[in-house]
Enzyme design. Structure first.
Site, PDB file in Angstrom:
ATOM      1  N   ASP A  92      49.655  16.240  18.505  1.00 12.06           N
ATOM      2  CA  ASP A  92      50.427  16.195  17.268  1.00 12.06           C
ATOM      3  C   ASP A  92      51.848  15.739  17.604  1.00 12.06           C
ATOM      4  O   ASP A  92      52.256  15.705  18.762  1.00 12.06           O
ATOM      5  CB  ASP A  92      50.390  17.528  16.526  1.00 12.06           C
ATOM      6  CG  ASP A  92      51.026  18.666  17.297  1.00 12.06           C
ATOM      7  OD1 ASP A  92      51.716  18.408  18.291  1.00 12.06           O
ATOM      8  OD2 ASP A  92      50.832  19.828  16.903  1.00 12.06           O
ATOM      9  N   ASP A 266      41.548  20.675  13.157  1.00 12.15           N
ATOM     10  CA  ASP A 266      42.025  21.481  14.279  1.00 12.15           C
ATOM     11  C   ASP A 266      42.611  22.770  13.730  1.00 12.15           C
ATOM     12  O   ASP A 266      43.081  22.806  12.585  1.00 12.15           O
ATOM     13  CB  ASP A 266      43.112  20.737  15.062  1.00 12.15           C
ATOM     14  CG  ASP A 266      44.480  20.870  14.385  1.00 12.15           C
ATOM     15  OD1 ASP A 266      45.278  21.719  14.813  1.00 12.15           O
ATOM     16  OD2 ASP A 266      44.736  20.138  13.395  1.00 12.15           O
ATOM     17  N   CYS A 304      23.458  32.989  18.772  1.00 16.33           N
ATOM     18  CA  CYS A 304      24.539  32.222  19.399  1.00 16.33           C
ATOM     19  C   CYS A 304      24.278  32.060  20.896  1.00 16.33           C
ATOM     20  O   CYS A 304      23.946  33.032  21.579  1.00 16.33           O
ATOM     21  CB  CYS A 304      25.876  32.925  19.183  1.00 16.33           C
ATOM     22  SG  CYS A 304      27.271  32.084  19.958  1.00 16.33           S
ATOM     23  N   CYS A 306      26.445  31.377  23.309  1.00 11.85           N
ATOM     24  CA  CYS A 306      27.600  31.594  24.189  1.00 11.85           C
ATOM     25  C   CYS A 306      27.388  32.806  25.086  1.00 11.85           C
ATOM     26  O   CYS A 306      26.576  33.689  24.779  1.00 11.85           O
ATOM     27  CB  CYS A 306      28.879  31.759  23.364  1.00 11.85           C
ATOM     28  SG  CYS A 306      29.146  33.439  22.739  1.00 11.85           S
ATOM     29  N   CYS A 309      27.435  36.419  23.671  1.00  7.28           N
ATOM     30  CA  CYS A 309      26.264  36.856  22.898  1.00  7.28           C
ATOM     31  C   CYS A 309      24.999  36.960  23.747  1.00  7.28           C
ATOM     32  O   CYS A 309      24.143  37.801  23.477  1.00  7.28           O
ATOM     33  CB  CYS A 309      26.025  35.894  21.737  1.00  7.28           C
ATOM     34  SG  CYS A 309      27.340  35.921  20.489  1.00  7.28           S
ATOM     35  N   HIS A 335      33.228  32.751  22.221  1.00 11.73           N
ATOM     36  CA  HIS A 335      32.269  32.862  21.123  1.00 11.73           C
ATOM     37  C   HIS A 335      32.779  32.131  19.886  1.00 11.73           C
ATOM     38  O   HIS A 335      32.022  31.397  19.223  1.00 11.73           O
ATOM     39  CB  HIS A 335      32.002  34.319  20.770  1.00 11.73           C
ATOM     40  CG  HIS A 335      31.317  34.461  19.439  1.00 11.73           C
ATOM     41  ND1 HIS A 335      29.974  34.246  19.266  1.00 11.73           N
ATOM     42  CD2 HIS A 335      31.826  34.707  18.195  1.00 11.73           C
ATOM     43  CE1 HIS A 335      29.667  34.375  17.989  1.00 11.73           C
ATOM     44  NE2 HIS A 335      30.770  34.655  17.315  1.00 11.73           N
TER      45      HIS A 335
END
Length: 378
Positions: A92, A266, A304, A306, A309, A335
């Site tokens: 940015d 974002d 999930c 990840c 999890c 996560h």
């Protein structure tokens, strides 16, 4: 070398499925970009961020120009090498951060003179300097320097702010160094006023940026007003270029904005919430500090993929969060980034299948349906 380009693969209503091609790899859209403000996505290894499916992340001009400085990063090989991220990076312009320093900055036609929040030193950020910094960083996607119009504000104030941003956009475009595979995005401003947004879109289109962003939203106007502003803004934006909604947002914001033709997002929310023990799931947000999780052997989200999890229980995540252990905020952050990437993949698949409306309805029903029932010992 790959030419910077955007391919619109298919649409479903206003929702768009596309691909951005860059010098550092391709980005499947709709896409969510994790925020790496200071050359790191907080509490995440770059490899972990990539493992979630993220194909692009964000860097911050304001923070990096102050520490460690863009010149130092350039000497060390650029931001990609510096932070060990070989995929695309969007930086940015620093405008939003500088504008938030209300008591520490002075705005003129030339740019913004401000005092560092770190050591009080004075700096001048102009469109030309912002683009130079982003060039030194080696950003794949450079953002034009703009003023983020506050909300609420009088329409005349919004008009003057938008017109200043358009003059700065032209200076930013002139300062941009064209390189194959690299792009620059202009930023549509105009607060919540249709005529101002339309004028901003018209001016920016003439500058032929590689992509276009919608700025000045998610600054306190609320979701309903944000959506109504997108309703008239995105249809006026070029269909052959990526559309990026800056600083957004919650999962419901993402789904609603994709339905209105946005391609890229974002937000710091997934990692900031993760560091505070708040997890995003298919069933809404879950506060890992709550005592209801203390004896729960079940995963946070059984679907999930990840590590939080697949390898750990809600009870363990609760323990780590309550104990203030670093691993807790790392796992919940991981996560959350994974959840956001999974959500984006789900939307891409639905648009391809022509079932986005059904996806949106099912998402809203499940997301607002609440967490699974508390665990009870048998």
């Amino acid at each position: 070398m790959t030419e910077f380009s955007f391919e619109l693969k298919t649409t479903d209503g206003q929702a768009r499925r596309g691909e951005v091609k860059t010098a550092h790899g391709n980005i499947q859209t709709p896409a969510f970009m994790p925020v790496g403000t200071a050359a790191t996505v907080k509490a995440m290894f770059p490899e972990s961020v990539a493992a979630t499916g993220a194909e692009i992340c964000l860097g911050n001009t304001y923070h990096l120009m102050l520490r460690p400085t863009a010149e130092r990063i350039a000497e060390l090989g650029g931001l990609h090498k510096f932070m060990n991220w070989d995929k695309p990076i969007l930086t940015d312009s620093g405008g939003y951060q500088v504008m938030s320093l209300t008591q520490l900055r002075k705005l003129t036609e030339e740019g913004v003179r401000f005092r560092s929040h770190i050591d009080g030193s004075y700096h001048m950020l102009t469109p030309e300097r912002s683009i130079e910094i982003q060039h030194l960083l080696g950003a794949t996607i450079t953002m034009a320097f703009d003023e983020c119009t506050p909300f609420p504000c009088e329409k005349e104030e919004a008009r003057k702010s938008m017109e200043l941003s358009m003059r700065w956009a032209e200076r930013s475009r002139n300062a941009f160094v064209q390189r194959e595979g690299y792009g620059q995005f202009g930023i549509v401003q105009g607060s919540v006023h249709e005529d101002l947004r339309m004028r901003s879109v018209e001016v920016l289109n003439d500058m032929d940026f590689e992509g276009y962003a919608v700025g000045g939203l998610a600054v306190g106007e609320g979701q309903e007003l944000m959506f109504s502003t997108l309703d008239f803004t995105t249809p006026a934006m070029r269909a052959d270029k990526p559309r990026y909604l800056m600083g957004v947002g919650k999962p419901t914001d993402l789904v609603g904005a994709v339905a209105r033709g946005i391609d890229m997002f974002d937000c710091v929310l997934p990692t900031r919430s993760g560091r505070n023990g708040q997890a995003f799931t298919r069933r809404g947000t879950v506060n890992m500090r709550n005592a209801r999780h203390a004896d729960d052997p079940r995963p946070l989200d059984e679907e999930c993929p990840c590590p939080a999890c697949t390898n750990y229980s809600r009870a363990y995540l609760h323990h780590l969060t309550k104990a203030g252990e670093i691993l807790g905020l790392m796992l919940v952050s991981w996560h959350n980034i994974q959840y956001y990437q999974t959500l984006m993949q789900g939307m891409r698949d639905a648009i391809e299948a022509g079932t986005f409306e059904d996806f949106q309805a099912a998402f809203n029903e499940e997301y607002h349906g609440g967490d699974i029932a508390p665990y009870t010992k048998s």
